[in-house]
Design a protein around this motif. Structure first.
Motif, short mmCIF file in Angstrom:
data_model
loop_
_atom_site.label_atom_id
_atom_site.label_comp_id
_atom_site.label_asym_id
_atom_site.label_seq_id
_atom_site.Cartn_x
_atom_site.Cartn_y
_atom_site.Cartn_z
N LYS A 1 1.04 -1.42 -0.18
CA LYS A 1 -0.12 0.30 -0.23
C LYS A 1 1.08 1.21 -0.35
CE LYS A 1 -4.17 -1.95 1.68
NZ LYS A 1 -5.85 -2.17 2.71
N VAL A 2 0.15 1.82 -0.58
CA VAL A 2 1.09 3.70 -1.54
C VAL A 2 0.54 4.60 -0.29
CG1 VAL A 2 1.86 5.15 -2.95
CG2 VAL A 2 2.80 2.91 -2.74
N HIS A 3 1.20 5.55 0.41
CA HIS A 3 0.07 6.43 1.02
C HIS A 3 1.56 8.08 0.75
CE1 HIS A 3 -1.25 9.36 4.07
NE2 HIS A 3 -2.19 9.07 3.96
N PRO A 4 0.51 9.03 0.40
CA PRO A 4 1.29 10.50 0.24
C PRO A 4 2.73 10.42 1.67
CG PRO A 4 -1.01 10.39 -0.24
CD PRO A 4 -0.73 9.19 0.36
N ILE A 5 2.89 11.33 1.38
CA ILE A 5 4.20 11.06 2.64
C ILE A 5 4.35 11.89 2.60
CG2 ILE A 5 6.79 10.86 3.41
CD1 ILE A 5 5.49 8.17 3.05
N ASN A 6 4.30 13.17 3.74
CA ASN A 6 4.69 14.61 4.03
C ASN A 6 5.36 15.25 3.88
OD1 ASN A 6 4.79 17.09 5.05
ND2 ASN A 6 3.14 16.58 6.06
N PRO A 7 6.00 16.22 2.60
CA PRO A 7 7.57 16.75 2.00
C PRO A 7 8.06 17.36 3.44
CG PRO A 7 5.17 16.99 1.14
CD PRO A 7 4.58 17.02 1.60
N GLY A 8 7.43 17.33 4.12
CA GLY A 8 7.98 18.07 5.67
C GLY A 8 9.38 16.92 5.74
N VAL A 9 8.70 15.42 6.17
CA VAL A 9 9.62 14.38 6.37
C VAL A 9 10.69 14.59 5.39
CG1 VAL A 9 9.81 12.36 6.14
CG2 VAL A 9 7.62 12.61 7.09
N LEU A 10 10.45 15.11 4.56
CA LEU A 10 11.87 15.01 3.34
C LEU A 10 12.50 16.32 3.92
CD1 LEU A 10 10.35 13.50 -0.40
CD2 LEU A 10 11.68 12.93 1.03
N ASP A 11 11.96 17.74 4.01
CA ASP A 11 12.73 18.06 4.46
C ASP A 11 13.18 18.01 5.46
OD1 ASP A 11 11.59 20.18 2.63
OD2 ASP A 11 10.03 20.63 3.69
N LEU A 12 12.75 17.59 7.06
CA LEU A 12 14.00 16.68 7.77
C LEU A 12 14.80 16.63 7.66
CD1 LEU A 12 14.05 16.73 11.01
CD2 LEU A 12 11.73 15.22 11.00
N PRO B 1 19.21 2.65 20.31
CA PRO B 1 20.04 2.31 19.72
C PRO B 1 19.88 0.61 20.00
CG PRO B 1 19.65 2.63 22.32
CD PRO B 1 18.89 3.49 21.56
N GLY B 2 19.31 -0.02 20.36
CA GLY B 2 18.95 -2.05 19.87
C GLY B 2 18.79 -1.80 19.42
N SER B 3 17.89 -1.53 18.74
CA SER B 3 17.45 -2.18 16.88
C SER B 3 17.74 -1.13 16.05
CB SER B 3 15.97 -1.13 16.76
OG SER B 3 15.31 -2.63 17.67
N ASP B 4 18.59 -0.06 16.61
CA ASP B 4 19.83 0.61 15.16
C ASP B 4 19.29 1.71 14.70
OD1 ASP B 4 21.88 1.28 14.54
OD2 ASP B 4 22.22 -0.22 12.94
N PHE B 5 18.62 2.45 14.93
CA PHE B 5 17.39 3.11 14.06
C PHE B 5 16.84 4.05 15.00
CE2 PHE B 5 13.88 0.89 15.43
CZ PHE B 5 12.99 2.02 14.71
N VAL B 6 17.10 5.75 13.84
CA VAL B 6 15.97 7.14 14.59
C VAL B 6 14.86 7.06 14.31
CG1 VAL B 6 16.48 9.29 14.95
CG2 VAL B 6 18.41 7.88 16.02
N HIS B 7 14.03 7.43 14.94
CA HIS B 7 12.90 7.89 14.82
C HIS B 7 12.91 9.36 14.12
CE1 HIS B 7 7.72 7.68 14.10
NE2 HIS B 7 8.40 9.29 14.93
N MET B 8 12.04 9.83 13.61
CA MET B 8 11.44 10.64 13.06
C MET B 8 10.22 11.26 12.28
SD MET B 8 15.67 12.79 11.32
CE MET B 8 16.55 11.52 10.81
N ASP B 9 9.89 12.27 12.34
CA ASP B 9 8.51 12.56 12.17
C ASP B 9 7.97 14.27 12.33
OD1 ASP B 9 7.13 13.52 14.47
OD2 ASP B 9 7.20 11.00 15.30
N VAL B 10 7.08 14.78 11.89
CA VAL B 10 6.35 16.03 11.71
C VAL B 10 5.81 16.57 12.58
CG1 VAL B 10 8.14 16.34 9.42
CG2 VAL B 10 5.66 15.46 9.35
N GLY B 11 5.35 15.65 13.74
CA GLY B 11 4.28 16.07 14.51
C GLY B 11 4.61 17.16 15.46
N PRO B 12 4.16 16.40 16.64
CA PRO B 12 4.46 17.61 17.87
C PRO B 12 6.09 17.60 17.60
CG PRO B 12 2.56 16.86 17.77
CD PRO B 12 3.14 16.13 16.91
N VAL B 13 6.23 19.03 18.97
CA VAL B 13 8.30 18.39 18.70
C VAL B 13 8.16 17.31 20.23
CG1 VAL B 13 10.09 19.80 20.23
CG2 VAL B 13 9.04 20.49 17.83
N ARG B 14 8.74 16.42 20.80
CA ARG B 14 8.46 15.62 21.83
C ARG B 14 9.94 14.92 21.37
NH1 ARG B 14 6.09 13.53 17.82
NH2 ARG B 14 5.51 11.51 17.69
N SER B 15 10.18 13.85 22.57
CA SER B 15 11.51 12.79 22.03
C SER B 15 11.20 11.86 22.77
CB SER B 15 12.65 13.41 22.49
OG SER B 15 13.11 13.77 23.64
#
Length: 178
Positions: A73-84, A160-174
């Motif tokens: 399944k394909v869905h539009p990716i928010n261009p802000g993700v690319l900007d990030l 770190p255990g799964s070796d990735f960083v999640h990034m999103d264009v939602g509210p600022v949080r960590s």
């Protein structure tokens, strides 16, 4: 797929969707993205923004590249993700290709993953095309995480255990996971 300036220069105009954070780039910027989907093996390197606008053909290619690999399944990716991603590349001074662990997730896939892991949000922004899980070759994961955090945009999860960083264009949080 590799699209260069020449292939993208003739793209028509499109209205850029509203982003959840102010766009820090100059409208005359040329922005690129380089992605390697680890599940499909597909690669994409392209200019996705030039002459003050996003390039529709490249956004469509990104949508396909970041599809739910489990069901296609394909869905539009928010261009802000690319900007990030572009901003993180600039911040880390890396021109490496982002390795994509997860882009879009269909509601069915997200529900299945949520059922099997407490680390998958029930209302994940992946389902809305607003999130991506990545690593960046040549950049230590902790540095990638720090670079994403330093931008002060959207959500940043450190796994770190799964070796990735999640990034999103939602509210600022960590947060940190395994």
């Amino acid at each position: 797929m590799k699209l260069g300036l020449g292939a993208c220069a003739s793209a028509g105009l499109s209205a850029a969707p509203a982003l959840s954070w102010a766009n820090p780039f100059n409208s005359n910027d040329i922005r690129t993205v380089a992605l390697h989907n680890l599940h499909t093996g597909e690669m994409l390197e392209a200019v996705y923004f030039e002459q003050g606008d996003y390039i529709p053909d490249v956004l469509e290619a990104v949508n396909h590249q970041l599809r739910d690999y489990r069901n296609g399944k394909v869905h539009p990716i928010n261009p802000g993700v690319l900007d990030l991603l572009h901003a993180v590349s600039e911040r880390t001074e890396s021109r490496a290709t982002f390795q994509v662990i997860s882009g879009y997730r269909s509601p069915e896939t997200n529900a299945m993953l949520h059922e099997h892991s407490g680390e998958v949000a029930k209302r994940s922004l992946h389902v809305q095309g607003m999130a991506i899980d990545v690593r960046l070759p040549g950049v230590e994961l902790r540095h990638l995480h720090a670079a994403a955090l330093s931008l002060g945009r959207g959500g940043v999860g450190y796994y770190p255990g799964s070796d990735f960083v999640h990034m999103d264009v939602g509210p600022v949080r960590s947060w940190s996971g395994t």
